[in-house]
Scaffold this motif. Structure first.
Motif, PDB file in Angstrom:
ATOM      1  N   SER A 105       0.829  -1.212   0.000  1.00 16.23           N
ATOM      2  CA  SER A 105       0.000   0.000   0.000  1.00 16.23           C
ATOM      3  C   SER A 105       0.858   1.254   0.000  1.00 16.23           C
ATOM      4  CB  SER A 105      -0.924   0.000   1.230  1.00 16.23           C
ATOM      5  OG  SER A 105      -1.839  -1.077   1.177  1.00 16.23           O
ATOM      6  N   ILE A 106       1.909   1.258   0.831  1.00 18.57           N
ATOM      7  CA  ILE A 106       2.797   2.417   0.883  1.00 18.57           C
ATOM      8  C   ILE A 106       3.503   2.605  -0.456  1.00 18.57           C
ATOM      9  CG2 ILE A 106       4.772   3.473   2.030  1.00 18.57           C
ATOM     10  CD1 ILE A 106       2.292   3.238   3.785  1.00 18.57           C
ATOM     11  N   ARG A 107       3.927   1.522  -1.062  1.00 16.43           N
ATOM     12  CA  ARG A 107       4.616   1.609  -2.362  1.00 16.43           C
ATOM     13  C   ARG A 107       3.685   2.243  -3.406  1.00 16.43           C
ATOM     14  NH1 ARG A 107       5.997  -3.191  -2.634  1.00 16.43           N
ATOM     15  NH2 ARG A 107       8.140  -2.997  -1.915  1.00 16.43           N
ATOM     16  N   ASN A 108       2.424   1.860  -3.407  1.00 16.08           N
ATOM     17  CA  ASN A 108       1.467   2.435  -4.354  1.00 16.08           C
ATOM     18  C   ASN A 108       1.287   3.933  -4.116  1.00 16.08           C
ATOM     19  OD1 ASN A 108       1.127  -0.124  -5.379  1.00 16.08           O
ATOM     20  ND2 ASN A 108      -0.873  -0.475  -4.433  1.00 16.08           N
ATOM     21  N   ALA A 109       1.309   4.326  -2.853  1.00 16.87           N
ATOM     22  CA  ALA A 109       1.150   5.748  -2.530  1.00 16.87           C
ATOM     23  C   ALA A 109       2.393   6.544  -2.913  1.00 16.87           C
ATOM     24  CB  ALA A 109       0.860   5.908  -1.036  1.00 16.87           C
ATOM     25  N   LEU A 110       3.563   5.968  -2.701  1.00 13.98           N
ATOM     26  CA  LEU A 110       4.808   6.657  -3.064  1.00 13.98           C
ATOM     27  C   LEU A 110       4.857   6.974  -4.561  1.00 13.98           C
ATOM     28  CD1 LEU A 110       7.451   4.657  -0.976  1.00 13.98           C
ATOM     29  CD2 LEU A 110       6.834   7.065  -0.677  1.00 13.98           C
ATOM     30  N   ALA A 111       4.192   6.146  -5.355  1.00 21.80           N
ATOM     31  CA  ALA A 111       4.235   6.312  -6.810  1.00 21.80           C
ATOM     32  C   ALA A 111       3.528   7.580  -7.282  1.00 21.80           C
ATOM     33  CB  ALA A 111       3.620   5.094  -7.493  1.00 21.80           C
ATOM     34  N   VAL A 112       2.675   8.179  -6.445  1.00 25.45           N
ATOM     35  CA  VAL A 112       1.930   9.363  -6.878  1.00 25.45           C
ATOM     36  C   VAL A 112       2.380  10.631  -6.155  1.00 25.45           C
ATOM     37  CG1 VAL A 112      -0.078   7.958  -7.460  1.00 25.45           C
ATOM     38  CG2 VAL A 112       0.038   9.056  -5.207  1.00 25.45           C
ATOM     39  N   LEU A 113       3.498  10.557  -5.438  1.00 27.00           N
ATOM     40  CA  LEU A 113       3.950  11.730  -4.695  1.00 27.00           C
ATOM     41  C   LEU A 113       4.592  12.757  -5.616  1.00 27.00           C
ATOM     42  CD1 LEU A 113       5.513  10.485  -1.342  1.00 27.00           C
ATOM     43  CD2 LEU A 113       3.151  11.020  -1.896  1.00 27.00           C
ATOM     44  N   PRO A 114       4.398  14.031  -5.320  1.00 26.93           N
ATOM     45  CA  PRO A 114       5.096  15.094  -6.058  1.00 26.93           C
ATOM     46  C   PRO A 114       6.515  15.236  -5.521  1.00 26.93           C
ATOM     47  CG  PRO A 114       3.730  16.066  -4.370  1.00 26.93           C
ATOM     48  CD  PRO A 114       3.476  14.578  -4.313  1.00 26.93           C
ATOM     49  N   ASP A 115       7.225  16.236  -5.997  1.00 26.36           N
ATOM     50  CA  ASP A 115       8.588  16.498  -5.545  1.00 26.36           C
ATOM     51  C   ASP A 115       8.521  17.271  -4.230  1.00 26.36           C
ATOM     52  OD1 ASP A 115      11.293  16.749  -5.359  1.00 26.36           O
ATOM     53  OD2 ASP A 115      11.452  18.387  -6.815  1.00 26.36           O
ATOM     54  N   VAL A 116       8.594  16.544  -3.113  1.00 24.34           N
ATOM     55  CA  VAL A 116       8.521  17.154  -1.786  1.00 24.34           C
ATOM     56  C   VAL A 116       9.800  16.844  -1.018  1.00 24.34           C
ATOM     57  CG1 VAL A 116       6.007  17.117  -1.613  1.00 24.34           C
ATOM     58  CG2 VAL A 116       7.317  15.119  -0.868  1.00 24.34           C
ATOM     59  N   ASP A 117       9.976  17.545   0.097  1.00 25.83           N
ATOM     60  CA  ASP A 117      11.154  17.336   0.935  1.00 25.83           C
ATOM     61  C   ASP A 117      10.982  16.131   1.859  1.00 25.83           C
ATOM     62  OD1 ASP A 117      12.589  19.703   0.023  1.00 25.83           O
ATOM     63  OD2 ASP A 117      11.079  20.851   1.130  1.00 25.83           O
ATOM     64  N   LEU A 118       9.831  16.067   2.528  1.00 24.19           N
ATOM     65  CA  LEU A 118       9.607  15.030   3.526  1.00 24.19           C
ATOM     66  C   LEU A 118       8.350  14.223   3.216  1.00 24.19           C
ATOM     67  CD1 LEU A 118      10.297  16.929   6.898  1.00 24.19           C
ATOM     68  CD2 LEU A 118      11.845  15.383   5.667  1.00 24.19           C
ATOM     69  N   VAL A 119       8.426  12.932   3.533  1.00 23.06           N
ATOM     70  CA  VAL A 119       7.270  12.044   3.427  1.00 23.06           C
ATOM     71  C   VAL A 119       6.929  11.551   4.829  1.00 23.06           C
ATOM     72  CG1 VAL A 119       6.357   9.891   2.482  1.00 23.06           C
ATOM     73  CG2 VAL A 119       7.911  11.301   1.112  1.00 23.06           C
ATOM     74  N   MET A 120       5.709  11.815   5.248  1.00 23.22           N
ATOM     75  CA  MET A 120       5.214  11.332   6.540  1.00 23.22           C
ATOM     76  C   MET A 120       4.304  10.137   6.287  1.00 23.22           C
ATOM     77  SD  MET A 120       4.106  15.015   8.187  1.00 23.22           S
ATOM     78  CE  MET A 120       3.028  15.369   6.787  1.00 23.22           C
ATOM     79  N   ILE A 121       4.496   9.082   7.040  1.00 21.34           N
ATOM     80  CA  ILE A 121       3.632   7.899   6.932  1.00 21.34           C
ATOM     81  C   ILE A 121       2.997   7.679   8.299  1.00 21.34           C
ATOM     82  CG2 ILE A 121       3.504   5.456   6.343  1.00 21.34           C
ATOM     83  CD1 ILE A 121       6.072   5.825   4.704  1.00 21.34           C
ATOM     84  N   HIS A 122       1.666   7.649   8.313  1.00 23.33           N
ATOM     85  CA  HIS A 122       0.961   7.590   9.601  1.00 23.33           C
ATOM     86  C   HIS A 122      -0.202   6.609   9.524  1.00 23.33           C
ATOM     87  CE1 HIS A 122      -0.263   9.015  13.547  1.00 23.33           C
ATOM     88  NE2 HIS A 122      -1.508   9.193  13.096  1.00 23.33           N
ATOM     89  N   ASP A 123      -0.349   5.804  10.569  1.00 22.41           N
ATOM     90  CA  ASP A 123      -1.445   4.844  10.640  1.00 22.41           C
ATOM     91  C   ASP A 123      -2.791   5.561  10.646  1.00 22.41           C
ATOM     92  OD1 ASP A 123       0.334   2.669  10.873  1.00 22.41           O
ATOM     93  OD2 ASP A 123       0.443   2.910  13.054  1.00 22.41           O
ATOM     94  N   ALA A 124      -3.721   5.057   9.860  1.00 20.07           N
ATOM     95  CA  ALA A 124      -5.052   5.677   9.791  1.00 20.07           C
ATOM     96  C   ALA A 124      -5.763   5.633  11.128  1.00 20.07           C
ATOM     97  CB  ALA A 124      -5.892   4.973   8.727  1.00 20.07           C
TER      98      ALA A 124
END
Length: 230
Positions: free
Chosen positions: A88-107
């Motif tokens: 699931s995280i891999r699928n989400a990473l595929a649509v990220l723009p060019d940002v500095d930080l990625v936060m991953i948080h449990d729903a």
């Protein structure tokens, strides 16, 4: 300003909650758990995107929630979740723009404090990878396959990992790429970064940042929200 994207994996089932509805979409005080969770991040400077990874059945529902809670300058997306959290995280990473930080948080951690998120992001910006966590309060036993105790680790060096887990974008992308190549499966996102060979800093979180997993957790969450809004 440091730009940030937030990924929320929300593809889990409600089996341990003994509910047909997945946990992130259960309602507490008139709003879904997912909505309560997303709102904890809205005061964060530099937030440009929120991506929810969920089952195909709930993609539309997730989009509706994001449309409801996100301000106009923060984009919201839902993507299909995978069989495992890592997918699931891999699928989400595929649509990220060019940002500095990625936060991953449990729903289903709707009580994370904004000040803890800020502290974790600041440390991740400095070191490349940081996670929230709390010192272990119970004695931990390491056991063998027959459930006999083999070791009692020193509790002073044991921490319970929480989320958000925050990374430089290039660090977490490389970690997921290597994990896929090596068929490595981690228990959290930080473990993939550790496997990459990068150090991860832990930032002290709070016991209130618990994960809603069982029916008792749901009862406690309901009481906390009612106390907060009452």
């Amino acid at each position: 300003m440091t730009t940030k994207s937030l990924i929320i994996p929300a593809a889990g089932s409600g089996s341990r909650m003994q509910k047909e509805t997945p946990k992130p979409f259960l309602e507490l005080s008139g709003a879904t758990i997912l909505e309560h969770t997303v709102r904890q991040f809205l005061s964060l400077d530099g937030l440009v995107q929120v991506v929810v990874a969920t089952s195909d059945e709930y993609l539309s529902h997730a989009n509706t929630i994001l449309d409801k809670v996100l301000p106009e300058d923060v984009k919201g997306y839902s993507v299909s979740g995978g069989d495992e959290r890592q997918d699931s995280i891999r699928n989400a990473l595929a649509v990220l723009p060019d940002v500095d930080l990625v936060m991953i948080h449990d729903a289903v951690r709707p009580f994370v404090e904004a000040k803890r998120i800020v502290e974790c992001c600041k440390e991740a910006q400095r070191s490349g990878a940081a996670i929230l966590g709390v010192p272990a309060k119970d004695t931990i036993k390491r056991v063998d396959d027959s459930q006999f105790v083999e070791e009692t680790p020193d509790r002073n060096f044991l921490w319970q990992a929480q989320t958000p887990q925050v990374f430089h974008k290039n660090v977490i992308v490389k970690a997921f790429e290597k994990a896929k190549r090596d068929r490595f499966s981690g228990t959290d996102d930080a473990s993939l970064v550790e496997y990459l060979g990068r150090k991860v800093r832990i930032v002290k979180g709070s016991q209130t940042n618990f994960k809603i997993t069982y029916p008792l957790d749901l009862d406690i969450a309901r009481m906390l929200i009612e106390k907060k809004t009452g």
